[in-house]
Design a protein around this motif. Structure first.
Motif, PDB file in Angstrom:
ATOM      1  N   THR A  46       0.865  -1.172   0.000  1.00  6.21           N
ATOM      2  CA  THR A  46       0.000   0.000   0.000  1.00  6.21           C
ATOM      3  C   THR A  46       0.903   1.223   0.000  1.00  6.21           C
ATOM      4  N   GLY A  47       0.385   2.312  -0.427  1.00  7.08           N
ATOM      5  CA  GLY A  47       1.189   3.533  -0.456  1.00  7.08           C
ATOM      6  C   GLY A  47       1.752   3.793  -1.826  1.00  7.08           C
ATOM      7  N   LYS A  48       2.525   4.865  -1.916  1.00  2.57           N
ATOM      8  CA  LYS A  48       3.070   5.321  -3.185  1.00  2.57           C
ATOM      9  C   LYS A  48       4.595   5.333  -3.102  1.00  2.57           C
ATOM     10  N   ALA A  49       5.244   4.795  -4.125  1.00  2.00           N
ATOM     11  CA  ALA A  49       6.708   4.784  -4.176  1.00  2.00           C
ATOM     12  C   ALA A  49       7.224   6.206  -4.363  1.00  2.00           C
ATOM     13  N   MET A  50       8.166   6.600  -3.527  1.00  4.45           N
ATOM     14  CA  MET A  50       8.731   7.953  -3.606  1.00  4.45           C
ATOM     15  C   MET A  50      10.134   7.946  -4.213  1.00  4.45           C
ATOM     16  N   PRO A  68      10.882   3.249 -11.622  1.00  7.66           N
ATOM     17  CA  PRO A  68       9.698   2.950 -10.811  1.00  7.66           C
ATOM     18  C   PRO A  68       8.791   1.944 -11.509  1.00  7.66           C
ATOM     19  N   VAL A  69       8.026   1.211 -10.720  1.00  7.92           N
ATOM     20  CA  VAL A  69       6.965   0.341 -11.230  1.00  7.92           C
ATOM     21  C   VAL A  69       5.679   1.157 -11.162  1.00  7.92           C
ATOM     22  N   LEU A  70       4.932   1.213 -12.260  1.00  2.00           N
ATOM     23  CA  LEU A  70       3.693   1.994 -12.310  1.00  2.00           C
ATOM     24  C   LEU A  70       2.486   1.071 -12.387  1.00  2.00           C
ATOM     25  N   GLY A  78       6.357   0.762  -6.747  1.00  6.37           N
ATOM     26  CA  GLY A  78       7.539  -0.017  -6.419  1.00  6.37           C
ATOM     27  C   GLY A  78       8.722   0.444  -7.241  1.00  6.37           C
ATOM     28  N   TRP A  79       9.810  -0.322  -7.149  1.00  9.50           N
ATOM     29  CA  TRP A  79      11.025  -0.019  -7.901  1.00  9.50           C
ATOM     30  C   TRP A  79      11.558  -1.314  -8.487  1.00  9.50           C
ATOM     31  N   THR A  80      11.973  -1.274  -9.751  1.00 12.92           N
ATOM     32  CA  THR A  80      12.517  -2.452 -10.424  1.00 12.92           C
ATOM     33  C   THR A  80      13.907  -2.154 -10.971  1.00 12.92           C
ATOM     34  N   VAL A  94      12.926   0.368  -2.081  1.00 12.84           N
ATOM     35  CA  VAL A  94      11.976   1.414  -2.449  1.00 12.84           C
ATOM     36  C   VAL A  94      11.506   2.092  -1.166  1.00 12.84           C
ATOM     37  N   THR A  95      11.390   3.409  -1.206  1.00 13.14           N
ATOM     38  CA  THR A  95      10.834   4.173  -0.093  1.00 13.14           C
ATOM     39  C   THR A  95       9.387   4.481  -0.437  1.00 13.14           C
ATOM     40  N   CYS A  96       8.476   4.150   0.481  1.00 16.18           N
ATOM     41  CA  CYS A  96       7.041   4.279   0.226  1.00 16.18           C
ATOM     42  C   CYS A  96       6.406   5.270   1.187  1.00 16.18           C
ATOM     43  N   LEU A  97       5.539   6.110   0.668  1.00 19.81           N
ATOM     44  CA  LEU A  97       4.768   7.046   1.473  1.00 19.81           C
ATOM     45  C   LEU A  97       3.435   6.389   1.771  1.00 19.81           C
ATOM     46  N   GLN A  98       3.117   6.270   3.041  1.00 21.23           N
ATOM     47  CA  GLN A  98       1.868   5.608   3.452  1.00 21.23           C
ATOM     48  C   GLN A  98       0.768   6.604   3.648  1.00 21.23           C
TER      49      GLN A  98
END
Length: 98
Positions: A46-50, A68-70, A78-80, A94-98
């Motif tokens: 959940t959240g958005k990859a920053m 980034p993964v879209l 995510g990040w690939t 990957v750093t995610c904003l919740q």
């Protein structure tokens, strides 16, 4: 006809404080490749990859993609990272904003 502009007046009083914003938090997801994996993906759930990144073994190896993964609505989730040598060590985060 208009006359010349007058001098600028003094600054007005400060406005009221705004309402506090919603609380946010960040998480970091880290994934290490398994044997013979040339592409590794770290996902937010959940959240958005920053942002994201990687650590890899450069011995005879190059990174061919890091992005980034879209999802279907073009939101980063995510990040690939893909490397040229699938047997080399690769760790993706990957750093995610919740």
């Amino acid at each position: 006809a208009n006359g010349a502009d007058g001098a600028t007046g003094p600054a007005g009083p400060a406005g009221p404080a705004g309402a506090p914003g919603a609380a946010a938090s960040t998480t970091v997801s880290v994934v290490t490749n398994s044997a013979a994996a040339s592409t590794v993906v770290a996902s937010c759930g959940t959240g958005k990859a920053m942002g994201g990144g990687f650590v890899y073994d450069p011995s005879g190896n190059t990174i061919t993609a890091s992005r980034p993964v879209l999802n279907a609505t073009n939101q980063p989730t995510g990040w690939t990272v893909t490397q040229s040598k699938g047997t080399a060590s690769l760790q993706v985060y990957v750093t995610c904003l919740q």
